[in-house]
Design a protein around this motif. Structure first.
Motif, mmCIF file in Angstrom:
data_model
loop_
_atom_site.group_PDB
_atom_site.id
_atom_site.type_symbol
_atom_site.label_atom_id
_atom_site.label_comp_id
_atom_site.label_asym_id
_atom_site.label_seq_id
_atom_site.Cartn_x
_atom_site.Cartn_y
_atom_site.Cartn_z
ATOM 1 N N VAL A 1 7.355 -1.621 6.793
ATOM 2 C CA VAL A 1 7.282 -0.311 6.122
ATOM 3 C C VAL A 1 8.623 0.054 5.504
ATOM 4 O O VAL A 1 9.674 -0.229 6.068
ATOM 5 N N PHE A 2 8.577 0.680 4.326
ATOM 6 C CA PHE A 2 9.773 1.376 3.837
ATOM 7 C C PHE A 2 9.347 2.770 3.406
ATOM 8 O O PHE A 2 8.167 3.032 3.188
ATOM 9 N N TYR A 3 10.305 3.682 3.374
ATOM 10 C CA TYR A 3 10.000 5.083 3.053
ATOM 11 C C TYR A 3 10.424 5.427 1.634
ATOM 12 O O TYR A 3 11.494 5.021 1.182
ATOM 13 N N VAL A 4 9.573 6.166 0.943
ATOM 14 C CA VAL A 4 9.916 6.683 -0.377
ATOM 15 C C VAL A 4 10.111 8.183 -0.193
ATOM 16 O O VAL A 4 9.158 8.913 0.119
ATOM 17 N N LEU B 1 10.656 -6.506 0.817
ATOM 18 C CA LEU B 1 10.066 -6.267 2.137
ATOM 19 C C LEU B 1 8.945 -7.268 2.424
ATOM 20 O O LEU B 1 8.697 -7.628 3.568
ATOM 21 N N LEU B 2 8.290 -7.722 1.371
ATOM 22 C CA LEU B 2 7.230 -8.720 1.527
ATOM 23 C C LEU B 2 7.805 -10.120 1.748
ATOM 24 O O LEU B 2 7.063 -11.086 1.912
ATOM 25 N N GLY B 3 9.155 -10.213 1.729
ATOM 26 C CA GLY B 3 9.791 -11.515 1.946
ATOM 27 C C GLY B 3 9.659 -12.425 0.740
ATOM 28 O O GLY B 3 9.519 -13.639 0.857
ATOM 29 N N LEU B 4 9.691 -11.817 -0.460
ATOM 30 C CA LEU B 4 9.496 -12.589 -1.685
ATOM 31 C C LEU B 4 10.794 -12.779 -2.441
ATOM 32 O O LEU B 4 11.672 -11.917 -2.414
ATOM 33 N N ILE C 1 3.823 -1.649 3.514
ATOM 34 C CA ILE C 1 3.497 -0.235 3.291
ATOM 35 C C ILE C 1 4.695 0.528 2.718
ATOM 36 O O ILE C 1 5.809 0.430 3.229
ATOM 37 N N ALA C 2 4.426 1.275 1.635
ATOM 38 C CA ALA C 2 5.410 2.215 1.089
ATOM 39 C C ALA C 2 4.931 3.598 1.525
ATOM 40 O O ALA C 2 3.884 4.070 1.075
ATOM 41 N N HIS C 3 5.659 4.215 2.429
ATOM 42 C CA HIS C 3 5.234 5.500 2.990
ATOM 43 C C HIS C 3 5.947 6.636 2.245
ATOM 44 O O HIS C 3 7.155 6.798 2.371
ATOM 45 N N VAL C 4 5.190 7.375 1.442
ATOM 46 C CA VAL C 4 5.784 8.464 0.652
ATOM 47 C C VAL C 4 5.889 9.721 1.516
ATOM 48 O O VAL C 4 4.912 10.162 2.126
ATOM 49 N N VAL C 5 7.116 10.271 1.573
ATOM 50 C CA VAL C 5 7.373 11.421 2.425
ATOM 51 C C VAL C 5 7.929 12.555 1.577
ATOM 52 O O VAL C 5 8.832 12.360 0.762
ATOM 53 N N ARG C 6 7.384 13.739 1.785
ATOM 54 C CA ARG C 6 7.823 14.898 0.993
ATOM 55 C C ARG C 6 9.139 15.456 1.520
ATOM 56 O O ARG C 6 9.256 15.846 2.672
ATOM 57 N N GLY D 1 0.833 -1.204 0.000
ATOM 58 C CA GLY D 1 0.000 0.000 0.000
ATOM 59 C C GLY D 1 0.863 1.247 0.000
ATOM 60 O O GLY D 1 1.882 1.300 0.695
ATOM 61 N N ILE D 2 0.476 2.241 -0.803
ATOM 62 C CA ILE D 2 1.216 3.511 -0.828
ATOM 63 C C ILE D 2 0.459 4.501 0.051
ATOM 64 O O ILE D 2 -0.680 4.846 -0.241
ATOM 65 N N VAL D 3 1.093 4.934 1.144
ATOM 66 C CA VAL D 3 0.442 5.892 2.036
ATOM 67 C C VAL D 3 1.247 7.180 2.112
ATOM 68 O O VAL D 3 2.419 7.218 1.734
ATOM 69 N N GLY D 4 0.603 8.206 2.636
ATOM 70 C CA GLY D 4 1.278 9.495 2.793
ATOM 71 C C GLY D 4 0.242 10.570 3.048
ATOM 72 O O GLY D 4 -0.954 10.360 2.831
#
Length: 367
Positions: A203-206, A280-283, A100-105, A6-9
């Motif tokens: 989680v990882f950060y973009v 990150l999903l362990g794939l 989760i891919a957390h997009v940060v400005r 999921g892309i969140v931010g």
């Protein structure tokens, strides 16, 4: 078998630009159609430089990469845990993804407003983490109430649930995510998994930076602050310039190398986002190759040869006899299965074999 990220931010951080770039990046393999399952779900091919050289060895008619789902989750606002904005819908969408891919400005631009009026990546992360922690606290509290009632009868599992939930509640109450409180015992881990906590997901950060920062990330103070924060929780950071990715995605694949070179990039930043989400999903990926197609398949890290066979077809797993395994580089270097066999580079493996990322496999089965 769909794995999703999921892309969140917060609003205006470049989240939808990133998702749109992922969805328009025409796959290198022309026969991989990007498809949108719902307006906010895209199936994205995983870039894999091993496929083309393998296909060359076998003169394969087509190349089929493996894929991962990305879900564009509506921008979160303060108070989401209480149902503010699209709060409930937002939180239920996060519950359904695996990572989760957390997009940060991390860019300053007068023309793009920031919800809090200033660019502060660490504060932005805290805003979202707080909402997720509050929602999880609610979930844990309900489970704790139930466990307290049911443990009165002396049920050992419910007694354990009381202990686990009390520890989790205290941890979440400090604004710390569930993933940073590991439980050793398997029964405790299962209890936590059943609660499907939002902050338990990896989680990882973009870091969405401006184009100039791509060449020298250390000169961007916002990126530096984010990197320090990520390191404190052992999370990965992928720097991209979403506006640039959008331009790259719109180009025809043949025109991309020149554009990337002029921007000083070895490959699109999206590739790193996709690969990081996948890892990150362990794939991991194993490969099959022949004249018809060279194809990538996804399995969880630690899967056995029969489990890998089952990804191709359930019959393969049921009637598994053995797997012929060649390391992809050996196959590319030696140029054929026969030469790999002669050189002792083809292994015959049984049911216990653990698949490696990059194994080229051929299954023998009997149904």
């Amino acid at each position: 078998m769909g794995f999703s990220c999921g892309i969140v931010g917060l609003p205006n951080v470049g989240k939808s630009t990133l998702f749109n770039s992922l969805s328009t990046a025409k796959a290198e393999a022309a026969n991989f159609p990007f498809c949108t399952i719902e307006p906010n779900v895209g199936v994205v091919p995983v870039p894999d430089p091993r496929l083309a050289p393998l296909a060359k060895v076998f003169q394969s008619e087509k190349i089929l990469p493996t894929a991962i789902q990305f879900v564009d989750i509506a921008g979160l606002v303060r108070g989401a845990s209480k149902g503010e904005g699209l709060g409930n819908q937002f939180l239920s969408h996060i519950r359904e993804v695996d990572a989760i891919a957390h997009v940060v400005r991390c860019f300053v631009d007068e023309n793009v407003t920031h919800v809090d009026g200033k660019v502060d990546p660490v504060a932005d992360i805290a805003t979202i983490e707080t909402e997720l922690c509050l929602k999880d606290l609610d979930t844990v509290q309900k489970r704790l109430d139930r466990a307290r009632k049911q443990s009165k009868g002396g049920d050992p599992l419910e007694r354990l649930a009381v202990d686990v939930c009390e520890k989790l509640a205290a941890h979440l109450d400090q604004g710390k995510p569930a993933r940073s409180l590991p439980f050793e015992e398997e029964k405790s881990q299962t209890l936590v998994q059943h609660m499907q906590l939002l902050t338990a997901k990896p989680v990882f950060y973009v870091a969405n930076v401006d184009e100039a920062s791509l060449r020298n990330l250390n000169e961007n103070p916002h990126y530096r602050a984010l990197a320090v924060h990520a390191e404190s929780e052992a999370a990965l950071v992928v720097p991209i310039c979403a506006a640039l990715e959008e331009q790259i995605a719109e180009l025809e694949p043949a025109d991309r190398p020149e554009f990337l070179e002029s921007a000083g990039l070895a490959e699109p930043g999206l590739n790193s986002v996709i690969r990081t989400g996948y890892a990150l999903l362990g794939l991991i990926t194993f490969l099959t190759a022949g004249p018809k197609e060279t194809r990538a398949w996804t399995v969880r890290k630690g899967s056995t040869a029969p489990q890998a066979a089952g990804v191709i077809h359930t019959d393969f797993e049921r009637g598994f006899i053995k797997a012929e395994v060649i390391w992809w580089e050996d196959l590319v270097q030696l140029g054929s299965e026969a030469k790999c066999r002669e050189a002792g580079k083809l292994a015959i493996e049984g049911k216990e074999y653990i698949v490696r990322d990059g194994d080229v496999m051929h299954f023998r089965f009997n149904v």
